[in-house]
Design an enzyme around this catalytic site. Sequence first.
Site, mmCIF file in Angstrom:
data_model
loop_
_atom_site.group_PDB
_atom_site.id
_atom_site.type_symbol
_atom_site.label_atom_id
_atom_site.label_comp_id
_atom_site.label_asym_id
_atom_site.label_seq_id
_atom_site.Cartn_x
_atom_site.Cartn_y
_atom_site.Cartn_z
ATOM 1 N N CYS A 99 -2.700 4.863 8.601
ATOM 2 C CA CYS A 99 -2.951 4.436 9.576
ATOM 3 C C CYS A 99 -1.635 5.079 10.022
ATOM 4 O O CYS A 99 -2.092 4.546 11.595
ATOM 5 C CB CYS A 99 -2.487 2.995 9.737
ATOM 6 S SG CYS A 99 -3.686 1.758 7.902
ATOM 7 N N ASN B 146 1.278 -1.033 -0.532
ATOM 8 C CA ASN B 146 0.068 0.036 -0.194
ATOM 9 C C ASN B 146 1.134 1.139 -0.474
ATOM 10 O O ASN B 146 0.728 1.858 -0.271
ATOM 11 C CB ASN B 146 -1.300 -0.281 1.350
ATOM 12 C CG ASN B 146 -0.515 -0.708 2.274
ATOM 13 O OD1 ASN B 146 0.096 -1.625 2.678
ATOM 14 N ND2 ASN B 146 -0.481 -0.032 3.079
ATOM 15 N N HIS C 89 -13.652 0.223 0.362
ATOM 16 C CA HIS C 89 -13.441 1.711 0.223
ATOM 17 C C HIS C 89 -12.224 1.735 -0.426
ATOM 18 O O HIS C 89 -11.855 3.322 -0.526
ATOM 19 C CB HIS C 89 -13.597 2.735 1.778
ATOM 20 C CG HIS C 89 -11.998 2.491 2.502
ATOM 21 N ND1 HIS C 89 -11.096 3.241 2.777
ATOM 22 C CD2 HIS C 89 -12.009 1.704 3.189
ATOM 23 C CE1 HIS C 89 -10.159 2.531 3.395
ATOM 24 N NE2 HIS C 89 -10.744 1.561 3.773
HETATM 25 C C1 PLP Z 1 -6.992 -0.048 3.342
HETATM 26 C C2 PLP Z 1 -5.789 -1.142 3.789
HETATM 27 C C3 PLP Z 1 -6.221 -2.153 4.271
HETATM 28 C C4 PLP Z 1 -6.965 -2.663 5.745
HETATM 29 O O1 PLP Z 1 -8.569 -1.781 4.970
HETATM 30 P P1 PLP Z 1 -10.064 -1.945 5.742
HETATM 31 O O2 PLP Z 1 -11.109 -1.959 5.035
HETATM 32 O O3 PLP Z 1 -9.525 -0.176 6.109
HETATM 33 O O4 PLP Z 1 -9.469 -1.914 7.085
HETATM 34 C C5 PLP Z 1 -5.817 -3.634 4.677
HETATM 35 N N1 PLP Z 1 -4.868 -4.025 3.991
HETATM 36 C C6 PLP Z 1 -4.119 -2.977 2.797
HETATM 37 C C7 PLP Z 1 -3.081 -3.534 2.364
HETATM 38 C C8 PLP Z 1 -5.185 -1.766 3.124
HETATM 39 O O5 PLP Z 1 -4.790 -0.900 2.137
#
Ligand code: PLP
Length: 392
Positions: free
Chosen positions: A326, A153, A203
């Site tokens: 985060c 991410n 999302h």
């Molecule tokens: C955003 C994200 C998550 C968390 O997803 P949520 O729906 O916000 O709990 C987990 N893994 C990756 C790679 C992400 O980018």
Amino acid sequence: MNNIIYLDNAATTRISPAVRDVMEPYLGDFYGNASSLYGLGRESAKALAKARHEISEALNCEPREIYFTSGGSESNNWAIKSAVRFMERQGKRHIITSAFEHHAVLHVLEGLEKSGFEVTQLPVYENGIVRVPDLEKAIRNDTGLVVIMQVNNETGTIQPVCDIGAVTREHGIMFHTDAVQALGSVEVDIKKAGTDFLSLSGHKIHAMKGVGVLYINKKIRLLPFIEGGAQESGLRAGTENIAGIVGLAKAVQDAVNNVETKGKKLRPLREKIYREVMKLERVHLNGDYEQSVTGTLNFSFEGIEGESLLLMLDMAGICCSSGSACTSGSLDPSHVLLALGMPHEIAHGSLRISMSQYTTEAEIDKFLEVLPGVVDKLRAMSPLWEQIIKNS
Ligand SMILES: *Cc1c(COP(=O)(O)O)cnc(C)c1O
């Protein structure tokens, strides 16, 4: 808020008009509980079954292997916490992962280490990609689970999940992949990748926050994650979020169908950003330019605090990130960039730009117009930059 230039799509995305449209009836007249026996309830049950079917088709698995969750974090928690119960029954206690997983993986694994499991973190090297020979070397007789994300991410780097799946299958080891950042940017094909668990989040692909998917291979029998009613085959109780799930199914289909179109649209924008940003002094690309999703770029600017950079860009109406949403709010440098072997002071000056199908060239031009001035201004005030210049 109309003039905002939103370049933080790895943090979250806007809901697409098509997703809103399919959700609309379930926010209005069709509010029945999917477990109720009368017609209104049956409408919800039908919508739920259809969504599960559509998602399984898009991902190449069976409807009964799709479980609806509250998002990527829950899916990662559920997959890993269940997989280790399964491992215990086989007498296995070793888990292999990478050094730069999402916190919803890393923190779960840290907890498991305290209760007697052993975790090996594979290096991700300077380019942010795990190497399959490292995985093969790390496998032991008691290895029961491999957890490696499909796309990171923060850097956007793509991991070789198909090759990893081939290795885990050969050794009879379970494989979980977090595909939250992969869907819509690269192919996500469960059969091809050979994963046993796969996480998705609504999302990140233009559906709602608070809805996601966990794929679980039908060969794996799990304990319930949330106990209560019989929803989700009795494994995850709670009245289903029908509107969110219907929207998610639409978003998953659109994401899968638009991989190529989106790639084609964003590739020239990616090239332009890279070309222009790299003209600035002492900038580094974090990750790998080629082996990455087209939407995400991550740079480090020497002599600059990432947080100040974000605030200055925000004043110009531009939303970016210093890494993962985060970890913002804490001043610790990103664990992802540190895993790439980056020194703390450079990891601090990082900037992630993440585009979506809605990003326009005009927005990128505006961003590229603003950025150099901001960088100059911050460096002019930075004692660290003064030091860097003096030492060079
Ligand atoms: C955003 C994200 C998550 C968390 O997803 P949520 O729906 O916000 O709990 C987990 N893994 C990756 C790679 C992400 O980018």
